[in-house]
Every structure is written in C-alpha cells, then in structure tokens.
Design a protein around this motif. Sequence first.
Motif, PDB file in Angstrom:
ATOM      1  N   THR A  75       1.270  -1.253   0.397  1.00 29.43           N
ATOM      2  CA  THR A  75      -0.250  -0.147   0.042  1.00 29.43           C
ATOM      3  C   THR A  75       0.796   1.541   0.198  1.00 29.43           C
ATOM      4  OG1 THR A  75      -1.722  -1.351   1.267  1.00 29.43           O
ATOM      5  CG2 THR A  75      -1.899   1.131   0.570  1.00 29.43           C
ATOM      6  N   ALA A 270      -5.639 -15.046   8.366  1.00 27.72           N
ATOM      7  CA  ALA A 270      -5.749 -14.099   7.408  1.00 27.72           C
ATOM      8  C   ALA A 270      -5.356 -15.087   5.472  1.00 27.72           C
ATOM      9  CB  ALA A 270      -5.801 -13.095   7.295  1.00 27.72           C
ATOM     10  N   ALA A 273      -6.696  -9.498   3.603  1.00 33.62           N
ATOM     11  CA  ALA A 273      -7.180  -7.897   4.068  1.00 33.62           C
ATOM     12  C   ALA A 273      -7.037  -6.827   3.996  1.00 33.62           C
ATOM     13  CB  ALA A 273      -6.303  -8.747   5.625  1.00 33.62           C
TER      14      ALA A 273
HETATM   15  P1  HAM Z   1      -2.079  -7.672   6.103  1.00 39.46           P
HETATM   16  O1  HAM Z   1      -3.108  -7.588   7.293  1.00 39.46           O
HETATM   17  O2  HAM Z   1      -0.891  -7.063   6.492  1.00 39.46           O
HETATM   18  O3  HAM Z   1      -2.410  -6.399   4.824  1.00 39.46           O
HETATM   19  O4  HAM Z   1      -1.287  -8.405   4.714  1.00 39.46           O
HETATM   20  C1  HAM Z   1      -2.680  -9.012   3.778  1.00 39.46           C
HETATM   21  C2  HAM Z   1      -1.990 -10.443   3.596  1.00 39.46           C
HETATM   22  O5  HAM Z   1      -0.982 -10.649   3.129  1.00 39.46           O
HETATM   23  C3  HAM Z   1      -2.769 -11.205   4.173  1.00 39.46           C
HETATM   24  O6  HAM Z   1      -3.403 -11.362   5.062  1.00 39.46           O
HETATM   25  C4  HAM Z   1      -1.694 -12.539   4.623  1.00 39.46           C
HETATM   26  O7  HAM Z   1      -2.664 -13.582   4.205  1.00 39.46           O
HETATM   27  C5  HAM Z   1      -0.192 -11.987   3.849  1.00 39.46           C
HETATM   28  N1  HAM Z   1       0.457 -12.029   4.609  1.00 39.46           N
HETATM   29  C6  HAM Z   1       1.076 -11.568   5.482  1.00 39.46           C
HETATM   30  N2  HAM Z   1       1.913 -11.571   5.377  1.00 39.46           N
HETATM   31  C7  HAM Z   1       2.235 -13.085   5.902  1.00 39.46           C
HETATM   32  C8  HAM Z   1       3.857 -13.498   5.684  1.00 39.46           C
HETATM   33  N3  HAM Z   1       4.801 -13.766   6.710  1.00 39.46           N
HETATM   34  N4  HAM Z   1       3.605 -15.111   4.965  1.00 39.46           N
HETATM   35  C9  HAM Z   1       2.503 -15.553   4.172  1.00 39.46           C
HETATM   36  N5  HAM Z   1       1.550 -14.597   4.078  1.00 39.46           N
HETATM   37  C10 HAM Z   1       1.467 -13.465   4.574  1.00 39.46           C
HETATM   38  C11 HAM Z   1      -1.510  -5.419   4.023  1.00 39.46           C
HETATM   39  O8  HAM Z   1      -0.218  -5.814   3.596  1.00 39.46           O
HETATM   40  C12 HAM Z   1      -2.206  -4.593   3.690  1.00 39.46           C
HETATM   41  N6  HAM Z   1      -1.021  -3.716   2.718  1.00 39.46           N
HETATM   42  C13 HAM Z   1      -3.210  -4.225   3.132  1.00 39.46           C
HETATM   43  C14 HAM Z   1      -4.124  -3.331   2.305  1.00 39.46           C
HETATM   44  C15 HAM Z   1      -4.029  -2.968   0.766  1.00 39.46           C
HETATM   45  N7  HAM Z   1      -5.129  -2.612   2.982  1.00 39.46           N
HETATM   46  C16 HAM Z   1      -5.154  -1.386   2.226  1.00 39.46           C
HETATM   47  N8  HAM Z   1      -4.795  -2.414   1.052  1.00 39.46           N
END
Ligand code: HAM
Length: 412
Positions: A75, A270, A273
């Motif tokens: 983002t 999740a 998200a």
């Molecule tokens: P976030 O919840 O930190 O949101 O990450 C979104 C998704 O990325 C999570 O629901 C998960 O499926 C995946 N994810 C996060 N960390 C990991 C990891 N270490 N390993 C595998 N999968 C992972 C965001 O990043 C925000 N930028 C979302 C957003 C976009 N909000 C508004 N616009």
Amino acid sequence: MNDLLPERSGGWQFVENTLIRVLAGYGYEEVRTPILESTELFERSIGAVTDIVEKEMYTFADRNGDRLTLRPEGTAGCVRAAIENGLLRNAALRLWYRGPMFRHERPQKGRYRQFHQLGVEAFGFVGPDIDAELILMSARMLQAVGLTGLRLEINSLGTPEVRARYRAELVSYLSAREASLDEDSRRRLVSNPLRILDSKNPEVQALVADAPRLLDALDETSRAHFQSLCSVLDSAGLSYVVNPCLVRGLDYYTRTVFEWVTTDLGAQGAVCAGGRFDQLVEQLGGTPTPAAGFALGLERLVVLLEERRLLPPPEVPHLYIVHLGEEAARSALVLAETLRDALPGMRALVHCGGGGLKAQFRHADKSGANFALVIGESEMVNNTVTIKDLRGALPQQTIARADLSAFISTRL
Ligand code: HAM
C-alpha cells in the motif's frame, strides 16, 4: 523464503491469472512499483510502533548511506507512486499490483519471510460504496479460484479522533486489570493498546470480551458509513461477521477494515485483508484523497487450494517429436515451428540432445505428452509423420505432413 519449482508453478499461474481476470472485470489497472523503498515511507505509513516497523523490516543503508527497506507490504509504495506520478489529480483511480513482500517473522505454515501479495487500492472514493465493491470483489476472487468456506469479518475503526478517545477508555479499563494481562499485552498497553484486542491469548481474550467496544464509540458519520456498507453486503447476500476486535496490524486504517479468515492454516488465518485509509495520502504528502484497498496472501491461497486438491492438474505437452538421423532432427524443429504457427496454444516438445529411438520414447513417455510424432527415414522420404498415441488406444498411423495440423487440431 521459498523457491517456486515447476511442480507448483502451474498452480500459481492458475491462481494469479484467475485473480487478474476478475480485477479486469472491475476496471482495475496494474501498477508495478520498486521492491525497495525508503525506510521512512514505511515508518510514516504503517506506523512506528507496529510489529512490522519495530521488528520485521529488512532495512539497510545503501552505498550512499540512504536507509532503504525491502517492502513489507504494497500500500505505501502504491500511494507514493500515485502521488509522485500525479495519478491522483483525476480523483478516481483503481489500481492493482502483485509481487514479493518481506517481513522478518518467525516462519511457520502460511507465514514466510518472503511472501507474495496481490493487492488493490482504490483512490478518490469517499463513500461506503467502494468499500462494498472491494469486499464483493474479494469474494468473487476467492470464488473464482475455487476457495469456499472462508469467514468474512468486518469492523469499523472510526476516525483517528474517535480512536484516540476510545484508546484512553480502553487503557483505563485494561490498566485496572493489568494483573490478568500477559507480557506482550502489558507492553502494548503503553505502545499500541488497540492491538490487545486481537490477542490470541485466551485469558486476554476473556478480558477483552467485556471491554468497552470501539464500535459503540463511533462518531455518527463512521456509524452511518458502516451501516451503509453492511446493508449493501446484506443486499448482495454476502455473509459476514462483525468482529469488534478486528483491529489490523497497520496504523493507516480509518473506518472499514475486513479480513477473510480460515481455520485451516493454524495460527495464520487471514488469507485476504484490507480496509479504508482516508488519511494516508495526505500523511505522505499528497492532496487529501480518500482510499481503500486490500491484499490477498498468495502463499496462503495456494496452500489451501493444494490441500483441498482444487488446483488444475499440470499442463502436459500435446506432442513429443522423436526423430532419427541428422536430417530428421532438423526437420523436426522446423515441423514444430510450422505446427505452432498453425495451432496457437499447442504445446510441443521436440526431442533435443540426440539418442536412439528407444531412449527418445522414454523421454516422450516421461513428459506426459499425449502423442509422439515420429520422423524416421521412411517418413523423411515420403514427407509423412507417424503418430503414436501414448495415452489412449488410437492405432498407430502414418499421415502426410500436409494433413498433420488438421489431425492434431481435432484431438487437442
Ligand atoms: P496485511 O494484513 O499485513 O495487510 O497482509 C495482507 C495479507 O498478506 C495477509 O492477510 C496474509 O494473507 C498475507 N501475509 C502477510 N504476512 C505474511 C507472511 N509473513 N507470510 C505469508 N503471507 C503473509 C497489508 O499488507 C495491507 N497492505 C493490505 C491493504 C491493502 N490494506 C489496504 N490496501
């Protein structure tokens, strides 16, 4: 950090291509931004006292001494790019991106240090209509890849002012019960108390269940926004759960937040998200522009689909061309080119590397190809090709080269 090997890459391609087709149906356009950004960008957007910024970023100084970070999410970079390139002047903008993100977390099933997101951000829409459209689109994306049984959780975080007031209320409630908090929550009580709401510790959860609720503290506009979102979801027949403890791990959210969660990935529930972030553009130096978006975690999506055996089988070649002699080898390569011209989408492997017919047939069999085309001495003389059905029961036959593409096209 994982290598993606051929046995799994077909599944990834299926997932990504399917999701991208859905995005096109909603008018989203792709952006590609750098994997490296200045560290400050993430500190200012995700928030200095979040787990990501405090503990998980891959940060280093480059040769000039500039502080850079491998992006932990998409983002911030997307907002930076939109501001820098003047994309926000035309108000309404729907963008998507995909690619690797990096977080130094403790690896476990569904959680990696390099992972991939497909994310979307919509800019310039102030009302709940875009929140609803984003959620409906995320539902369609999950449905398109064949993933069912996920739970949609939604909440509203209100405005920063509401949150500041609520924060004080929550801190006073929890401080009076500090003895029941674990170490992590005690630390958060000072740094980021709202994160205590989504603690995984059952004792803390029990405490939180009776805590004042952010949803009850919302301002009138945020409440109406949330109600309007819920009513669109109701009209669309999309089931959801209002989870007043859903707070998200990034600081930029305002009002709507949501997650698609599963219990099939252990603690890493999740799969998708996001939410609204109305102040981030201004916070990063752009003209005030409301925005909302979400990101899907592709590893989690693919693992769930693999476990449920919902990914299409790997694509095998339609043809494997074997040949005997130097002239036939040349001819095989040319024939394959002619066939690819005539039959777009056809998958042909020409045997390379020499060897006798027997060895070549072993390769043909191992490739999974449906048919072997044989070019031997007599086929060269007669301008024919012999076709051997490697999987079915068609009798072997020799046909003129001129008839070959018609023959193959009826059997692809
Ligand atoms: P976030 O919840 O930190 O949101 O990450 C979104 C998704 O990325 C999570 O629901 C998960 O499926 C995946 N994810 C996060 N960390 C990991 C990891 N270490 N390993 C595998 N999968 C992972 C965001 O990043 C925000 N930028 C979302 C957003 C976009 N909000 C508004 N616009």
